[in-house]
Design a protein around this motif. Structure first.
Motif, short mmCIF file in Angstrom:
data_model
loop_
_atom_site.label_atom_id
_atom_site.label_comp_id
_atom_site.label_asym_id
_atom_site.label_seq_id
_atom_site.Cartn_x
_atom_site.Cartn_y
_atom_site.Cartn_z
N VAL A 13 5.97 -7.81 4.40
CA VAL A 13 6.36 -6.59 5.10
C VAL A 13 5.82 -5.34 4.40
O VAL A 13 5.45 -4.36 5.06
CB VAL A 13 7.90 -6.52 5.29
N SER A 14 5.72 -5.34 3.07
CA SER A 14 5.20 -4.16 2.37
C SER A 14 3.74 -3.92 2.69
O SER A 14 3.34 -2.79 3.01
CB SER A 14 5.40 -4.32 0.86
N GLY A 15 2.92 -4.97 2.61
CA GLY A 15 1.50 -4.83 2.94
C GLY A 15 1.27 -4.47 4.39
O GLY A 15 0.46 -3.58 4.71
N CYS A 16 1.99 -5.15 5.28
CA CYS A 16 1.83 -4.89 6.72
C CYS A 16 2.25 -3.47 7.08
O CYS A 16 1.64 -2.81 7.92
CB CYS A 16 2.65 -5.90 7.53
N CYS A 17 3.30 -3.00 6.41
CA CYS A 17 3.80 -1.65 6.66
C CYS A 17 2.79 -0.59 6.22
O CYS A 17 2.56 0.40 6.93
CB CYS A 17 5.11 -1.48 5.90
N THR A 18 2.13 -0.80 5.09
CA THR A 18 1.13 0.15 4.62
C THR A 18 -0.12 0.10 5.51
O THR A 18 -0.75 1.13 5.78
CB THR A 18 0.77 -0.12 3.15
N PHE A 19 -0.47 -1.08 5.98
CA PHE A 19 -1.56 -1.25 6.95
C PHE A 19 -1.29 -0.37 8.18
O PHE A 19 -2.16 0.37 8.66
CB PHE A 19 -1.62 -2.73 7.33
N LEU A 22 -1.18 3.68 7.13
CA LEU A 22 -2.51 4.26 6.97
C LEU A 22 -3.21 4.42 8.32
O LEU A 22 -3.91 5.40 8.56
CB LEU A 22 -3.36 3.37 6.05
N THR A 23 -3.00 3.46 9.21
CA THR A 23 -3.64 3.50 10.52
C THR A 23 -3.05 4.62 11.39
O THR A 23 -3.78 5.36 12.06
CB THR A 23 -3.46 2.15 11.25
N GLU A 24 -1.76 4.75 11.37
CA GLU A 24 -1.06 5.69 12.26
C GLU A 24 -1.08 7.13 11.74
O GLU A 24 -1.17 8.06 12.54
CB GLU A 24 0.39 5.22 12.44
N TYR A 25 -1.02 7.31 10.45
CA TYR A 25 -0.78 8.66 9.93
C TYR A 25 -1.91 9.21 9.05
O TYR A 25 -1.79 10.32 8.54
CB TYR A 25 0.54 8.69 9.13
N SER A 26 -2.99 8.43 8.84
CA SER A 26 -4.10 8.96 8.04
C SER A 26 -5.39 8.93 8.86
O SER A 26 -5.44 8.33 9.94
CB SER A 26 -4.28 8.15 6.75
N GLN A 416 9.05 3.64 2.73
CA GLN A 416 9.02 4.60 1.63
C GLN A 416 7.84 4.30 0.71
O GLN A 416 7.08 5.20 0.33
CB GLN A 416 10.34 4.52 0.85
N ASN A 417 7.68 3.03 0.33
CA ASN A 417 6.57 2.64 -0.54
C ASN A 417 5.23 2.86 0.15
O ASN A 417 4.25 3.25 -0.49
CB ASN A 417 6.71 1.18 -0.98
N ALA A 418 5.19 2.61 1.46
CA ALA A 418 3.94 2.82 2.21
C ALA A 418 3.55 4.30 2.20
O ALA A 418 2.37 4.65 2.09
CB ALA A 418 4.11 2.33 3.64
N MET A 419 4.56 5.18 2.31
CA MET A 419 4.29 6.61 2.26
C MET A 419 3.72 7.00 0.89
O MET A 419 2.70 7.72 0.80
CB MET A 419 5.58 7.40 2.53
N VAL A 420 4.36 6.53 -0.18
CA VAL A 420 3.91 6.86 -1.54
C VAL A 420 2.50 6.32 -1.79
O VAL A 420 1.63 7.03 -2.31
CB VAL A 420 4.91 6.28 -2.57
N ASP A 421 2.27 5.07 -1.41
CA ASP A 421 0.94 4.48 -1.61
C ASP A 421 -0.12 5.16 -0.76
O ASP A 421 -1.25 5.36 -1.20
CB ASP A 421 0.98 2.98 -1.31
N SER A 422 0.24 5.53 0.47
CA SER A 422 -0.71 6.20 1.36
C SER A 422 -1.14 7.55 0.78
O SER A 422 -2.32 7.92 0.85
CB SER A 422 -0.11 6.40 2.76
N GLU A 423 -0.18 8.27 0.20
CA GLU A 423 -0.51 9.56 -0.42
C GLU A 423 -1.50 9.37 -1.57
O GLU A 423 -2.45 10.15 -1.73
CB GLU A 423 0.75 10.25 -0.92
N GLU A 424 -1.28 8.34 -2.37
CA GLU A 424 -2.20 8.07 -3.49
C GLU A 424 -3.59 7.68 -2.97
O GLU A 424 -4.61 8.15 -3.47
CB GLU A 424 -1.65 6.95 -4.37
N ILE A 425 -3.62 6.84 -1.95
CA ILE A 425 -4.90 6.33 -1.43
C ILE A 425 -5.73 7.46 -0.81
O ILE A 425 -6.93 7.58 -1.09
CB ILE A 425 -4.63 5.19 -0.40
#
Length: 448
Positions: A13-19, A22-26, A416-425
């Motif tokens: 779920v963590s990986g899928c959520c960040t996928f 990133l797709t929806e908001y970046s 939450q983790n997806a948001m933090v990781d997306s900001e870093e990426i």
């Protein structure tokens, strides 16, 4: 060529959520996700592997008020996403939930806790023994059919969107991301062997020799994140104490989630009861907790008796942390008791004594071992500080690779983790992330 801006390793779920995030908001053009199993979310995010709970801090008695405030914000993102997408009774489910104190000491602890947490969770209710009897009669019914003798109080909610099938949620994140950007790809059955620098980015190399290229690599691979980090030369000061949890099934005896008072010394979840959202008519009791030599409770038994774990843990520092844990009598007795839970004949008889704290009238014939349920949670050992690291652990290299281990509290933190990781990426790739829209849709109170 399999070339992407971002490659995410781990299809839970963590990986899928960040996928999805990133797709929806970046404005990142191409994202790939890699999963070693032939289906998504088959390990820690499987419907069999966890308690199917949004842990928002309201009934988790090992959370301080400060942690509960933080976790509540993480939890509401998952809840709001599911409700926004109309996933009620498909992915997210509503039921009552409470934490109970049994006996005078625990009742005092629970009463004080309720007073402290009311302002964090508006609507949090305090339940007397009579109120609990009305809501969860089996919690109060004693072995003789009358009321149990101890005083019991509780704190919780009459109804809350608090149960989630994280396996179904993972699949939904991928579906939404693929609809938005068909260029994004999912690679299943791809077991990552190593990550090597290549040109301006990295080559993710599979055990079968396949290679996928990325400018940024995010590793969300649970127990496998640390071995992959160490192969790449990072996290060499860390070890791993894998703790496996398993469950028992009982008939449909509870109407909602019932949790107990957590021993603050124990880094493992206390036994609780949850109506299973996937298997109709069953209450799940557990988890047990047992240190294991495996990185996952896998069907591939010999694959996970892994030499990787020996490389991680054959250090005096790790052994000292383990020794220090066992030196505490409460922790030692807890570990020994959980070892005995796994013995034939005796295990079930010991387990039911613990389970009867939640359901006193529970009989031996009521419970059956939930075969194939439960999973390993990697507890990270800091070899330098010589201590067990509880909660989230992350290795940021600053070079276009990040490794996530034991996100706390697990799947609840995925957005939450997806948001933090997306900001870093996006910062690393000079791209953009629409954090304002992300928060407006999923956590508007953070914009106030």
């Amino acid at each position: 060529m399999n070339e992407f801006d971002v490659v995410i390793i781990g299809g839970g779920v963590s990986g899928c959520c960040t996928f999805y995030t990133l797709t929806e908001y970046s404005d990142i053009k191409k994202v790939a996700i890699i999963e070693k199993e032939t289906k998504l979310a088959q390990i820690s995010s499987s419907h069999k592997a966890n308690s199917q709970t949004i842990h928002d801090g309201s009934i988790e008695t090992n959370y301080s008020p400060e942690k509960a405030k933080k976790v509540k914000l993480s939890a509401q993102k998952v809840r709001n996403f599911c409700l926004k997408e109309n996933l009620q009774n498909k992915v997210i489910y509503s039921m009552q939930k409470m934490a109970i104190g049994v006996g005078d000491h625990e009742c005092e602890v629970m009463t004080k806790r309720h007073e402290e947490f009311q302002y964090i969770f508006p609507g949090l209710k305090f339940y007397t023994k009579e109120a609990i009897k009305s809501m969860e009669p089996k919690v109060i019914e004693g072995k003789d059919g009358g009321d149990r003798p101890e005083n019991v109080v509780g704190s919780g909610f009459d109804s809350d969107w608090c149960a989630v099938n994280y396996e179904a949620l993972s699949e939904y994140f991928i579906q939404k991301a693929k609809e938005k950007n068909p260029q994004n790809e999912v690679f299943l059955g791809f077991r990552v062997n190593k990550i090597e620098p290549k040109n301006a980015g990295y080559a993710v190399i599979g055990a079968d020799g396949r290679e996928i290229y990325a400018k940024f690599v995010l590793v969300d691979a649970g127990s496998y994140s640390l071995p992959l980090a160490q192969r790449a030369g990072y996290g060499l000061d860390l070890g791993c104490l894998p703790v496996g949890g398993e469950f028992y099934f009982a008939p449909n005896l509870l109407k909602g989630k019932v949790y107990g008072v957590q021993n603050p010394k124990l880094p493992f979840a206390a036994l609780h009861g949850d109506p299973d959202v996937f298997v109709e008519g069953k209450t799940r009791l557990g988890p047990t907790a047992l240190a294991t030599l495996r990185l996952e409770n896998s069907r591939h038994f010999f694959d996970v008796l892994s030499p990787e774990l020996l490389k991680l843990d054959l250090h005096l520092d790790v052994m000292k942390v383990t020794y220090d844990l066992l030196s505490d009598s409460e922790i030692r007795n807890y570990i020994l008791r959980n070892i005995f839970f796994h013995l034939p004949f005796f295990g079930k008889r010991l387990f039911i004594k613990d389970a009867q704290k939640i359901i006193p009238s529970l009989k031996l014939e009521d419970i059956t071992f939930a075969k194939g349920y439960g999973e390993v949670r990697p507890q990270v050992v800091d070899r330098t500080a010589k201590k067990l690291e509880l909660g989230e652990k992350k290795i940021r290299t600053g070079k276009g690779m990040t490794f996530n281990m034991t996100p706390s509290p697990g799947a609840t933190s995925c957005l939450q983790n997806a948001m933090v990781d997306s900001e870093e990426i996006v910062a690393f790739l000079n791209a953009k992330f629409d954090k304002e829209r992300f928060l407006k849709e999923l956590s508007p109170e953070e914009l106030q």
